[in-house]
Design an enzyme around this catalytic site. Structure first.
Site, short mmCIF file in Angstrom:
data_model
loop_
_atom_site.label_atom_id
_atom_site.label_comp_id
_atom_site.label_asym_id
_atom_site.label_seq_id
_atom_site.Cartn_x
_atom_site.Cartn_y
_atom_site.Cartn_z
N TYR A 254 0.82 -1.22 0.00
CA TYR A 254 0.00 0.00 0.00
C TYR A 254 0.85 1.27 0.00
O TYR A 254 0.35 2.36 -0.28
CB TYR A 254 -0.95 0.03 1.21
CG TYR A 254 -1.97 -1.10 1.24
CD1 TYR A 254 -2.07 -2.00 0.20
CD2 TYR A 254 -2.82 -1.26 2.32
CE1 TYR A 254 -2.98 -3.04 0.23
CE2 TYR A 254 -3.74 -2.30 2.36
CZ TYR A 254 -3.82 -3.19 1.30
OH TYR A 254 -4.73 -4.21 1.34
N LYS B 166 3.92 -15.39 2.86
CA LYS B 166 3.79 -16.20 1.63
C LYS B 166 5.22 -16.52 1.18
O LYS B 166 5.65 -16.23 0.06
CB LYS B 166 3.02 -15.37 0.58
CG LYS B 166 2.62 -16.14 -0.66
CD LYS B 166 1.53 -17.16 -0.43
CE LYS B 166 1.23 -17.93 -1.71
NZ LYS B 166 0.46 -19.15 -1.49
N ASP C 220 -2.54 -18.28 2.70
CA ASP C 220 -3.71 -18.98 2.16
C ASP C 220 -4.21 -20.01 3.17
O ASP C 220 -5.41 -20.17 3.39
CB ASP C 220 -3.41 -19.61 0.78
CG ASP C 220 -2.02 -20.20 0.68
OD1 ASP C 220 -1.20 -19.99 1.60
OD2 ASP C 220 -1.72 -20.88 -0.33
N ASP D 258 -4.84 -6.70 6.34
CA ASP D 258 -6.07 -6.01 5.95
C ASP D 258 -7.16 -7.05 5.69
O ASP D 258 -8.29 -6.97 6.20
CB ASP D 258 -5.77 -5.21 4.66
CG ASP D 258 -6.89 -4.27 4.28
OD1 ASP D 258 -7.86 -4.16 5.05
OD2 ASP D 258 -6.80 -3.64 3.21
N ASP E 248 -10.36 -8.45 8.52
CA ASP E 248 -11.78 -8.35 8.17
C ASP E 248 -12.45 -9.72 8.24
O ASP E 248 -13.60 -9.85 8.70
CB ASP E 248 -11.96 -7.76 6.77
CG ASP E 248 -12.13 -6.25 6.82
OD1 ASP E 248 -11.79 -5.66 7.87
OD2 ASP E 248 -12.59 -5.65 5.84
#
Ligand code: NAD
Length: 368
Positions: A146, A195, A227, A251, A255
């Site tokens: 980001y 990852k 994942d 992020d 959520d």
């Protein structure tokens, strides 16, 4: 002790919910012998209306001079409010981004806790929920994809977009230390999510977390691929204590985890830098649809104040007392409208109350 708390009430339900959190802090002060004084700080749409910009240098200076900042929420109805006719850098949310940057708040903490009394709001099956879950997602907030260089351009005749994911070892080390410190105040387990089977930034992430873990021999830790983590959150959420991860993975995962708890009105959050300072705010927004009606749930903001007591002021016993009072209020059957049971047969013994009453009920239950 005396503590100086900056308060950004903000927009929409912000003033209503921060008023209740202040009430609760005052009660904690009375019961445990502390003094909290408050300084109002203007930010968001109300700042645009008053002075033409969402955050002034003076407001940043006020926040910096506080021991910690408690925030309600900022912003309005994005379809109808005139604040959203302004260019993006002048809108309410730009104030919050600027404040986070000015205060170097690199660690975002979001607990996902399932209250026994609100189990029916959890979309998981009973046998997965068991006795509930209690995890803390720690997300890196100022680096990664980001904040990396980005470009959209024509290359070899094709529109091409590129985003850059960069982390240096210092950025990883400082948040890893925070995660291990916080695990030390909890059930002493860190799951670092990356990852590393594919991307370099994750391989560095894993190496630095391994190095940091050596300084914390009493904290159990493991690595998990992102994942797999997304699957494990819905398959066996009880396994997690502190989840440590980079910006974008955090992020998404935070959520996902918050949905497992059922209500946005119950979810606190904290953003920390490498001092004791923190910005504490509910995970939800300014809820313009219910603002001014006295029905918003103040619990997320009250629990954010509890996080302030724990992480900025090291007042663990006081934070425990607030969290216990919230649990007791739910056990006693009091609910704001957003956490009322949906089915008629579950409403026996449950009483719907408003924002201020909920604050009062929680205050009454704060004991040493
Ligand atoms: P929202 O979180 O404000 O509202 C979503 C839904 O949840 C609404 O139905 C609302 O009534 C309900 N809700 C939220 N908090 C509640 C509470 N405490 N009690 C009861 N119900 C609650 O999200 P939105 O409608 O997408 O956004 C509204 C505004 O808030 C926008 O301007 C957005 O940019 C802003 N926002 C601000 C923050 C922040 O201040 N950090 C975070 C998210 C959104």
């Amino acid at each position: 002790m005396k503590y100086h708390v900056g308060v950004i009430a903000g927009d929409g339900i912000g003033p209503e919910i921060t008023a209740e959190a202040r009430k609760v802090l005052d009660k904690v002060g009375a019961v445990f012998g502390h003094q909290f004084d408050y300084e109002d700080i203007l930010m968001g749409g109300c700042s645009i209306d008053a002075v033409g910009v969402p955050l002034t240098d003076e407001a940043i200076a006020q926040a910096k001079a506080s021991d910690a900042v408690l925030m309600g929420s900022i912003g309005g109805n994005t379809a109808t409010s005139p604040w959203y006719q302004l260019e993006p850098s002048k809108r309410p949310e730009a104030g919050l981004l600027k404040l986070r940057k000015s205060l170097q708040l690199f660690a975002n903490l979001r607990p996902a806790y399932l209250y026994n009394e609100l189990k029916e709001a959890c979309p998981l099956k009973d046998d997965i929920i068991g006795d509930g879950f209690d995890m803390m997602i720690m997300r890196e907030l100022t680096g990664g994809l980001y904040f990396g260089k980005r470009v959209t351009e024509v290359r070899d005749g094709l529109m091409t977009a590129e985003d850059t994911l960069t982390y240096n070892e210092e950025e990883i080390r400082r948040i890893a230390k925070r995660a291990f410190d916080i695990a030390g105040k909890r059930r002493k387990k860190v799951t670092s999510v990356d990852k590393a089977n594919v991307i370099d930034s994750s391989r560095l992430w894993r190496k630095i977390v391994d190095e940091t873990a050596k300084e914390y021999p009493d904290i159990a830790y493991e690595h998990m691929l992102v994942d797999n983590c997304a699957m494990q959150l819905v398959k066996d959420p009880k396994q997690f204590d502190v989840i440590l991860t980079e910006n974008m993975f955090g992020d998404i995962l935070s959520d996902e985890a918050s949905m497992l708890t059922g209500s946005i009105g119950m979810l606190p959050s904290a953003s920390l830098n490498d001092t004791k300072f923190g910005l504490y705010e509910p995970s939800g927004g300014s809820a313009p649809d219910i603002a001014g009606k006295g029905i918003a749930n103040p619990i997320a903001t009250i629990l954010s104040a509890a996080m302030m007591l724990r992480y900025s002021f090291d007042l663990d016993q006081e934070a425990d007392a607030v969290e216990a009072a919230v649990k007791q209020v739910l056990r006693d059957g009091y609910r704001t409208i957003d956490i009322m049971p949906q089915q008629e047969d579950k409403k026996a013994g449950i009483k719907q109350i408003g924002t201020a009453q909920m604050g009062d009920m929680i205050c009454e239950r704060i004991v040493k």
